[in-house]
Design an enzyme around this catalytic site. Structure first.
Site, PDB file in Angstrom:
ATOM      1  N   ASP A   1      48.938  43.890  31.118  1.00 49.59           N
ATOM      2  CA  ASP A   1      49.117  43.710  32.560  1.00 49.59           C
ATOM      3  C   ASP A   1      50.594  43.676  32.943  1.00 49.59           C
ATOM      4  O   ASP A   1      51.451  43.312  32.146  1.00 49.59           O
ATOM      5  CB  ASP A   1      48.434  42.402  32.991  1.00 49.59           C
ATOM      6  CG  ASP A   1      48.251  42.331  34.499  1.00 49.59           C
ATOM      7  OD1 ASP A   1      48.173  43.398  35.142  1.00 49.59           O
ATOM      8  OD2 ASP A   1      48.178  41.211  35.033  1.00 49.59           O
TER       9      ASP A   1
ATOM     10  N   ASN B   1      39.025  47.924  38.382  1.00 48.00           N
ATOM     11  CA  ASN B   1      40.158  48.814  38.666  1.00 48.00           C
ATOM     12  C   ASN B   1      39.721  50.098  39.378  1.00 48.00           C
ATOM     13  O   ASN B   1      40.542  50.782  39.996  1.00 48.00           O
ATOM     14  CB  ASN B   1      40.928  49.165  37.386  1.00 48.00           C
ATOM     15  CG  ASN B   1      41.725  48.019  36.783  1.00 48.00           C
ATOM     16  OD1 ASN B   1      41.952  47.968  35.575  1.00 48.00           O
ATOM     17  ND2 ASN B   1      42.169  47.087  37.620  1.00 48.00           N
TER      18      ASN B   1
END
Ligand code: IPE
Ligand code: IPE
Ligand code: MG
Length: 252
Positions: free
Chosen positions: A20, A68
């Site tokens: 991330d 996502n």
């Protein structure tokens, strides 16, 4: 040589990473989010190589979550294109190094051309035994558990399984990668202390390492750091410290 800090007899067998911070890394530099994803690709290359060198046997990378898919189309497309390029540029080296590629997630949602390419990489590296590299792609932990439940219900409807016979082992056998052991170490880059729907079932007893490092900056020394942190932990699995140290279950 920071690697000397590591005990070679206590390298985590399975490391899972939530990669991330690509967007924030880019924004801080006045770049686009997609440029951040592009930069993150170099970290993937480095970490795959490094994990192998350090003796990690299974590396699971969270590449794209089920959630996502809800990002702007331009970003989703850019991520899929990067994945496509990654396979093209890396599969030879991966195969040469004896690394076996796997994918986990709802692959039916991944564009056909990329899915075919991934499947070809999985097929080509199937017999490799040096390290297993799993891409969690179009992946969600809850979705994985739901998919397992569906399989069990279907087996029950077909009269092949009875409610009484369902235990943790049978349930786990319906997950996406049933033959892999649970992660020993879960790393999250990007300074966020959450799990974001990753491997919900499998991380029940994983050690967790969160680093402020954004994914595009993450390199071998950071992996070494995470493993060194892991080696300081005492994994108790619900037992007392005395039980773990003596190996005596009566010594509570
Ligand atoms: C991780 O970086 C890559 C994916 C989720 C695919 P992000 O894109 O989430 O970056 P941040 O968290 O916005 O910085
Ligand atoms: C988790 O990162 C997913 C991947 C790294 C592929 P996100 O950036 O999507 O997680 P949240 O939204 O911050 O929880
Ligand atoms: Mg993020």
């Amino acid at each position: 040589m920071r690697e000397r800090r590591l005990r070679s007899d206590a390298i985590p067998r399975h490391v899972a990473i939530i990669m991330d911070g690509n967007g924030r890394w880019a924004e801080k530099r006045g770049l686009s989010r997609n440029e951040g994803h592009h930069a993150g690709l170099e970290s993937v290359r480095d970490v795959v190589r490094s994990a192998h060198e350090l003796g990690v046997k299974i590396l699971t990378l969270y590449a794209f979550s089920q959630e996502n898919w809800n990002r702007p189309k331009g970003e989703v497309d850019a991520l899929m294109t990067l994945l496509d390029r990654y396979i093209d540029s890396e599969v030879d080296e991966i195969d040469r190094n004896g690394v076996q590629v796997r994918v986990m997630g709802r692959m039916e949602d991944v564009p056909r051309a990329i899915r075919d390419k991934l499947e070809a990489a999985v097929e080509r590296t199937r017999e490799n035994e040096e390290m297993i590299l799993v891409f969690a792609l179009s992946y969600g932990g809850r979705q994985e558990i739901v998919d397992a439940a569906r399989q069990l219900v279907a087996a029950a409807e077909a009269g092949k399984v009875h409610a009484d016979a369902v235990d943790e082992k049978t349930f786990a056998s319906c997950l996406y990668q049933p033959d892999l052991p649970d992660p020993d170490l879960l790393i999250r880059t990007g300074a966020e202390w959450r799990v974001s729907n990753f491997l919900l079932w499998q991380i029940a007893y994983s050690e967790i390492h969160v680093t402020d490092r954004m994914w595009p900056d993450f390199r071998k020394p950071d992996l070494v750091e995470a493993i060194a942190d892991y080696q300081q932990r005492e994994r108790r699995f619900g037992l007392t410290s005395a039980q773990v140290r003596t190996g005596d279950l009566e010594d509570a």
